[in-house]
Design a protein around this motif. Structure first.
Motif, PDB file in Angstrom:
ATOM      1  N   ASN A 227       0.792  -1.221   0.000  1.00 62.10           N
ATOM      2  CA  ASN A 227       0.000   0.000   0.000  1.00 62.10           C
ATOM      3  C   ASN A 227       0.827   1.275   0.000  1.00 62.10           C
ATOM      4  O   ASN A 227       0.355   2.315  -0.454  1.00 62.10           O
ATOM      5  N   ARG A 228       2.059   1.205   0.523  1.00 66.24           N
ATOM      6  CA  ARG A 228       2.861   2.419   0.644  1.00 66.24           C
ATOM      7  C   ARG A 228       3.933   2.544  -0.428  1.00 66.24           C
ATOM      8  O   ARG A 228       4.646   3.537  -0.458  1.00 66.24           O
ATOM      9  N   VAL A 229       4.097   1.532  -1.264  1.00 65.38           N
ATOM     10  CA  VAL A 229       5.148   1.591  -2.285  1.00 65.38           C
ATOM     11  C   VAL A 229       4.857   2.715  -3.270  1.00 65.38           C
ATOM     12  O   VAL A 229       3.799   2.749  -3.901  1.00 65.38           O
ATOM     13  N   GLU A 230       5.821   3.617  -3.386  1.00 68.22           N
ATOM     14  CA  GLU A 230       5.714   4.735  -4.314  1.00 68.22           C
ATOM     15  C   GLU A 230       6.616   4.566  -5.532  1.00 68.22           C
ATOM     16  O   GLU A 230       6.309   5.072  -6.608  1.00 68.22           O
TER      17      GLU A 230
ATOM     18  N   PHE B 107      -0.393  -1.978  -6.095  1.00 64.47           N
ATOM     19  CA  PHE B 107       0.357  -0.767  -5.788  1.00 64.47           C
ATOM     20  C   PHE B 107      -0.552   0.458  -5.936  1.00 64.47           C
ATOM     21  O   PHE B 107      -0.425   1.242  -6.883  1.00 64.47           O
ATOM     22  N   PRO B 108      -1.458   0.670  -5.001  1.00 58.02           N
ATOM     23  CA  PRO B 108      -2.419   1.768  -5.136  1.00 58.02           C
ATOM     24  C   PRO B 108      -1.796   3.147  -4.988  1.00 58.02           C
ATOM     25  O   PRO B 108      -2.430   4.155  -5.348  1.00 58.02           O
ATOM     26  N   ASN B 109      -0.545   3.217  -4.482  1.00 58.23           N
ATOM     27  CA  ASN B 109       0.096   4.512  -4.244  1.00 58.23           C
ATOM     28  C   ASN B 109       1.305   4.726  -5.144  1.00 58.23           C
ATOM     29  O   ASN B 109       2.187   5.523  -4.833  1.00 58.23           O
ATOM     30  N   LEU B 110       1.342   4.047  -6.281  1.00 55.88           N
ATOM     31  CA  LEU B 110       2.526   4.056  -7.135  1.00 55.88           C
ATOM     32  C   LEU B 110       2.661   5.383  -7.878  1.00 55.88           C
ATOM     33  O   LEU B 110       1.768   5.809  -8.602  1.00 55.88           O
TER      34      LEU B 110
ATOM     35  N   LEU C 119      -2.020   7.403 -10.110  1.00 55.41           N
ATOM     36  CA  LEU C 119      -1.115   8.334  -9.437  1.00 55.41           C
ATOM     37  C   LEU C 119       0.257   8.398 -10.081  1.00 55.41           C
ATOM     38  O   LEU C 119       1.119   9.146  -9.615  1.00 55.41           O
ATOM     39  N   LEU C 120       0.465   7.621 -11.146  1.00 51.20           N
ATOM     40  CA  LEU C 120       1.794   7.530 -11.746  1.00 51.20           C
ATOM     41  C   LEU C 120       2.190   8.851 -12.394  1.00 51.20           C
ATOM     42  O   LEU C 120       1.482   9.372 -13.253  1.00 51.20           O
ATOM     43  N   THR C 121       3.359   9.387 -11.990  1.00 49.75           N
ATOM     44  CA  THR C 121       3.858  10.637 -12.565  1.00 49.75           C
ATOM     45  C   THR C 121       5.181  10.470 -13.300  1.00 49.75           C
ATOM     46  O   THR C 121       5.530  11.292 -14.148  1.00 49.75           O
ATOM     47  N   ILE C 122       5.934   9.401 -12.989  1.00 51.34           N
ATOM     48  CA  ILE C 122       7.218   9.148 -13.655  1.00 51.34           C
ATOM     49  C   ILE C 122       7.212   7.723 -14.184  1.00 51.34           C
ATOM     50  O   ILE C 122       6.998   6.773 -13.422  1.00 51.34           O
ATOM     51  N   LEU C 123       7.446   7.574 -15.485  1.00 54.82           N
ATOM     52  CA  LEU C 123       7.461   6.248 -16.111  1.00 54.82           C
ATOM     53  C   LEU C 123       8.701   6.092 -16.967  1.00 54.82           C
ATOM     54  O   LEU C 123       9.000   6.935 -17.820  1.00 54.82           O
ATOM     55  N   LYS C 124       9.436   5.007 -16.709  1.00 49.72           N
ATOM     56  CA  LYS C 124      10.541   4.592 -17.578  1.00 49.72           C
ATOM     57  C   LYS C 124      10.112   3.272 -18.207  1.00 49.72           C
ATOM     58  O   LYS C 124      10.134   2.232 -17.558  1.00 49.72           O
TER      59      LYS C 124
END
Length: 481
Positions: free
Chosen positions: A94-97, A116-119, A140-145
């Motif tokens: 739940n806390r994995v960002e 991963f609801p907080n990714l 919530l994803l803001t950075i993707l590689k």
């Protein structure tokens, strides 16, 4: 307490009762090296941990070729899994960002919003499958590689277009363009304009069998006012009269790995930027006889892999060294990988290890090639090598003495194939006795050990209290204090 602990140290400490599980659960950062499934699950058997960062490097897989993750990680914020196997998630984090993975199937992304609801940060290497990409939601994803290979570009575009909250995007792929319209700056611009919050855009595309050989046309599409106004610097390269192109952003991302040839390339002009290749740490270099007029300089290479795909002509050592000196600081190289079979002149390795690259401490090389250089006295001890990987074939019994005599005072880590026969236990015993500062040895076998040999190994290792070991059917790993 911030600690990074190798798996081999943990197992040894726990077995010697020098640290309790109650103490382990207070760790904040943990780095597991080559853990087996049954080993890293016993670390936290009953209590949840306080880990906030976990790195699992080259874990062993189950019988289905998958990695099953630890469940009891309620405080985990950052998770990195470095593995060539597919990863199976079965509980919520739940806390994995921040999540960094290799070898993920598109299909497995469907459940990410549950696991991963907080990714916020995702770095993945994807393989292709036919699914409805609209099922993938990462709100919530803001950075993707997004690292992919031979994944249909249309599928990647559809996937990316759903991530409207993205602020940073890195996208790499190898794309066969025979059945695609041209992939150029204008097409990428259309995608980018569908991501209203995007601030950083980086590419690393290999395009094959395109319908155009006009590099100027493709280059211009990535150097128009749209890209220049955002200071996104993108280079296009190809061999002369080729319809294969490499399109990439500069500067490269940190710790970038690059696979290039020494061929003379037609290239778009590099836009004004300081140190465009400064982030490249690992370089795989295919040596050819077509020297470029202007070489690119890689100031921070620490790992160099040399290859020569065209074996019809041996390139003189003086030419190879000349090119390398113009391309990098050889004194910064710590790891060298040579191909199998090695078609370079024998003097190349000698010159690198004993003169121009004296700080190479990690060598990955063909077993028989290295033995021949030693027996012919083309290599002279002592060498700076501390970590040695011998590939391709087992170390012959008749050559073990000369090998140990050459490296016994310098080697700390050794990976080697040994013959699986009645002398295996004795050979390992001699290795442990003769190598003066050996910390770990990873023994690879071509077939499973018999029960008799397994018993012999166990008896020999039990007589050494300073040794920890992991016995697998085709792999024996030993560590000693």
């Amino acid at each position: 307490m911030e600690s990074i602990i190798r798996m081999l140290i943990i197992i040894e400490i726990v077995e010697d009762h020098q640290i309790s599980f109650d103490q382990l659960i207070h760790l904040k950062t943990l780095h597991l090296i080559q853990p087996a499934l049954d080993e890293y699950h016993i670390l936290f058997p009953t209590k949840s941990t306080q880990l906030t960062q976990l790195i699992v490097e080259n874990p062993e897989c189950d019988d289905n070729g998958r990695i099953i993750l630890i469940d009891e990680m309620d405080e985990l914020i950052q998770l990195t899994i470095q593995s060539e196997y597919f990863i199976q998630f079965r509980s919520q984090y739940n806390r994995v960002e921040k999540l960094i993975l290799k070898q993920l199937n598109f299909l497995d992304l469907i459940g990410f919003s549950t696991f991963f609801p907080n990714l916020h940060y995702l770095d993945i290497t994807l393989t292709s499958t036919d699914i409805d990409l609209t099922q993938i939601h990462l709100p919530l994803l803001t950075i993707l590689k997004l690292r992919s290979s031979n994944v249909p570009h249309d599928s990647c575009e559809d996937f990316l277009a759903n991530l409207l909250q993205l602020r940073e995007l890195y996208y790499s792929n190898e794309i066969d363009c025979r059945y695609l319209s041209i992939i150029d700056g204008y097409r990428c611009q259309t995608l980018i304009e569908r991501l209203p919050l995007l601030e950083l855009f980086e590419l690393d595309l290999y395009l094959y069998n395109t319908h155009s050989t006009d590099i100027c046309e493709i280059t211009a599409s990535f150097q128009n006012s749209f890209y220049l106004s955002k200071n996104w610097n993108i280079v296009c390269e190809s061999r002369p009269n080729s319809n294969n192109f490499h399109i990439y952003s500069i500067p490269f991302e940190p710790c970038f790995e690059l696979d290039i040839a020494t061929d003379n390339l037609v290239s778009s002009p590099v836009l004004p930027i300081d140190d465009p290749y400064g982030n490249v740490r690992n370089l795989k270099l295919n040596m050819t006889s077509n020297w470029p007029l202007v070489t690119r300089f890689f100031p921070n290479i620490t790992s160099l892999e040399l290859s020569q795909l065209n074996h019809s002509r041996m390139i003189p050592t003086v030419s190879v060294i000349s090119y390398l000196n113009k391309s990098m600081f050889l004194s910064k190289i710590h790891k060298l990988i040579l191909p199998s079979p090695c078609h370079f002149d024998d003097t190349l390795l000698c010159y690198l290890l004993q003169q121009s690259a004296p700080n190479i401490i990690n060598l990955d090389i063909s077993c028989h090639y290295l033995l021949r250089l030693i027996k012919e006295k083309k290599l002279q001890p002592p060498l700076p090598i501390r970590m040695l990987t011998l590939r391709d074939d087992y170390l012959p019994l008749k050559d073990q003495n000369i090998f140990m005599e050459f490296f016994k005072s310098s080697l700390q880590c050794l990976t080697v194939y040994l013959q699986n026969n009645q002398s295996l236990s004795e050979a390992i015993r001699i290795f442990l006795d003769e190598f003066q500062i050996l910390f770990s040895i990873d023994i690879l076998l071509y077939d499973p050990v018999s029960m008799l040999i397994h018993v012999q190994l166990c008896q020999m290792l039990q007589q050494r209290p300073e040794v920890s070991a992991e016995l697998r059917p085709m792999n024996i790993r030993i560590w000693q204090k």
